[in-house]
Design an enzyme around this catalytic site. Structure first.
Site, PDB file in Angstrom:
ATOM      1  N   SER A 103       0.816 -20.315 -52.124  1.00  0.00           N
ATOM      2  CA  SER A 103       1.668 -19.233 -51.653  1.00  0.00           C
ATOM      3  C   SER A 103       0.938 -18.298 -50.689  1.00  0.00           C
ATOM      4  O   SER A 103       0.493 -18.717 -49.626  1.00  0.00           O
ATOM      5  CB  SER A 103       2.235 -18.484 -52.863  1.00  0.00           C
ATOM      6  OG  SER A 103       3.244 -17.590 -52.503  1.00  0.00           O
ATOM      7  N   ASP A 242       5.329 -15.731 -45.996  1.00  0.00           N
ATOM      8  CA  ASP A 242       4.003 -16.053 -46.519  1.00  0.00           C
ATOM      9  C   ASP A 242       3.752 -17.554 -46.357  1.00  0.00           C
ATOM     10  O   ASP A 242       4.550 -18.268 -45.744  1.00  0.00           O
ATOM     11  CB  ASP A 242       3.850 -15.597 -47.965  1.00  0.00           C
ATOM     12  CG  ASP A 242       4.677 -16.415 -48.944  1.00  0.00           C
ATOM     13  OD1 ASP A 242       5.681 -17.024 -48.512  1.00  0.00           O
ATOM     14  OD2 ASP A 242       4.338 -16.447 -50.135  1.00  0.00           O
ATOM     15  N   ASP A 244       3.962 -20.265 -48.074  1.00  0.00           N
ATOM     16  CA  ASP A 244       4.931 -21.297 -48.446  1.00  0.00           C
ATOM     17  C   ASP A 244       6.364 -20.840 -48.234  1.00  0.00           C
ATOM     18  O   ASP A 244       7.305 -21.523 -48.643  1.00  0.00           O
ATOM     19  CB  ASP A 244       4.719 -21.757 -49.890  1.00  0.00           C
ATOM     20  CG  ASP A 244       5.036 -20.682 -50.927  1.00  0.00           C
ATOM     21  OD1 ASP A 244       5.000 -19.488 -50.559  1.00  0.00           O
ATOM     22  OD2 ASP A 244       5.304 -21.036 -52.088  1.00  0.00           O
ATOM     23  N   ASP A 246       8.280 -18.524 -49.431  1.00  0.00           N
ATOM     24  CA  ASP A 246       9.183 -18.047 -50.477  1.00  0.00           C
ATOM     25  C   ASP A 246       9.197 -16.527 -50.554  1.00  0.00           C
ATOM     26  O   ASP A 246       9.911 -15.953 -51.371  1.00  0.00           O
ATOM     27  CB  ASP A 246       8.863 -18.672 -51.839  1.00  0.00           C
ATOM     28  CG  ASP A 246       7.487 -18.296 -52.387  1.00  0.00           C
ATOM     29  OD1 ASP A 246       6.704 -17.645 -51.664  1.00  0.00           O
ATOM     30  OD2 ASP A 246       7.182 -18.675 -53.537  1.00  0.00           O
TER      31      ASP A 246
END
Length: 447
Positions: A103, A242, A244, A246
């Site tokens: 992440s 960010d 990834d 999400d």
């Protein structure tokens, strides 16, 4: 020490729980857990996505080996946002979805997140059983039943097409100048494509991943780069994702930032006005600002709090039938559209509000005045237990007594990094800084 944390398994690549050996064992355990009995092996399917970290190659191969060893057929998506894995696990009728990502963490970290066949992250019970199987071992498939693996070329395209359907039919973003910061991460191709195909003039940054620069001086946790680009390109709005994708932060034309709390406030009041906010409630975590709670209360809406982690938010949403939730950090979950936090789709809902109202970003992204909040992160060595020491317990008790109901104090160990997070809220800045400093100093002394 538990294998699963707040959001899957995470750690420094090639160390501890984030080695190829552990990924292989995790893959085998997850494959065996989700293998449906009474069906032919050809029916077993898992999709794997990843972000752009260099270590993703190693973990992808190891997971594939573990999964195929238990009879799973693996479909490799390549770099896609985390929410795309949830979407595709469900739409492709997979038994399991796996995302390889840490992440917002630095490039040297990595992680493994699991999604069930319904596209949602796993329950605590499912994670506990997989963890037990990692420790105890699993029965492997017989040689004729070992799974296959192949790359899927249209995974990103499927997600792009779906994301475009989440704004009102026929709506165009034409006329909007949008900076999109993809953090050199998983959405570096998908996010600019979505915005461009919807008609926006797109200024992409953070779209040159090299395996080592994910989240480096860019993205939702370091928004200065996006702010500078917004001003330099005279953009109407900035979107900072960010690694990834999400999470999201929104920036106005002057580079000012709106966090997840402000976005949730906007969406909650808008949806409530349209009669589509289920239960007239928003689900958020203990980290969300007290100002958000007061704002919603004034509007006749409820704020329901959970433990930190969008997985806990989603569990509360599903159990209560709510359709909007998220985190201050920028995870926004809209179960009408997604099964997990989706930074790009949340950004599209904000852009749709700009188009619908004709208002600039600055007029939409500050619904309430936050109560002053301060968060101090104290790093510690894995395995240490500073919160259990008498000195830290005494400092926390003294801080709570000083606040005396006039604010909030939250002390917790991060579930994704070796950090003790010391957060407080208070109208009095002097009191706020004093209680945070006192507790953080006590934690450092204990370490």
């Amino acid at each position: 020490m538990a294998l699963f944390g707040t959001d899957g398994v995470r750690g420094r690549a090639n160390q501890g729980n984030m080695t190829a050996e552990m990924a292989l064992r995790l893959g085998a355990a997850a494959g065996r857990y989700f293998r449906r009995e009474g069906t032919g092996y050809a029916a077993h399917r898992v999709v794997i996505g990843k972000d752009t970290r260099q270590s993703g190659y190693m973990l992808e191969n190891a997971l594939t080996a573990g999964l195929t060893s238990t009879g799973m057929n693996v479909l490799l998506l390549g770099p896609v946002p985390t929410p795309a894995v949830g979407l595709l696990a469900r739409s492709m009728r997979a038994d399991l979805g796996v995302m390889i990502s840490a992440s917002h963490n630095p490039a040297d970290d990595n992680g493994i997140k699991f999604f069930g066949p319904d596209g949602f992250k796993l329950s605590d019970e499912a994670e506990a059983e997989i963890e037990r199987m990692v420790k105890d071992g699993v029965d492997l498939a017989e040689a004729p039943s070992i799974g296959r693996a192949k790359r899927i070329e249209d995974g990103r395209g499927r997600y792009v097409e779906y994301a475009k359907t989440t704004i009102p039919t026929g709506m165009s973003l034409e006329g909007l100048r949008v900076v999109i910061d993809c953090a050199n991460g998983a959405a570096y191709r998908a996010a600019p494509d979505v915005l461009s195909e919807l008609g926006a003039t797109v200024i992409p940054i953070g779209v040159a991943p090299n395996g080592r620069n994910i989240n480096l001086d860019c993205g939702s946790t370091q928004t200065d780069t996006c702010a500078q680009a917004v001003v330099a390109h005279d953009a109407d709005v900035g979107i900072a994702l960010d690694g990834d994708a999400d999470r999201v932060m929104i920036l106005d034309a002057q580079g000012n930032v709106a966090d997840g709390d402000q976005l949730m406030a906007l969406f909650a009041t808008r949806w409530a006005a349209e009669g589509r906010l289920n239960g007239n409630a928003l689900v958020a975590t203990v980290m969300s600002n007290l100002g958000l709670e007061r704002y919603l209360d004034d509007k006749g809406l409820r704020l329901l709090r959970t433990k930190v982690g969008d997985r806990h938010v989603v569990e509360a949403m599903r159990s209560g039938g709510y359709n909007l939730g998220g985190e201050q950090s920028g995870h926004i979950v809209m179960t009408d559209h997604t099964t997990t936090g989706d930074g790009l789709i949340a950004a599209l809902q904000f852009l749709a509000e700009m188009v619908r109202t004709g208002l600039p970003a600055a007029d939409l992204m500050h619904s309430f005045v936050p109560v002053p909040q301060r968060l101090e992160n104290v790093r510690y060595d894995a395995g240490a237990t500073p919160l259990e020491t008498a000195r830290v317990k005494a400092a926390i008790a003294a801080a709570e007594a000083a606040l005396n109901g006039s604010g909030r104090l939250l002390i917790r160990a991060s579930g994704t990094e070796p950090l003790i997070r010391v957060m407080a809220e208070a109208e009095d800045d002097g009191l706020l800084n004093r209680v945070v400093d006192d507790v953080a100093d006590a934690v450092r002394a204990a370490i």
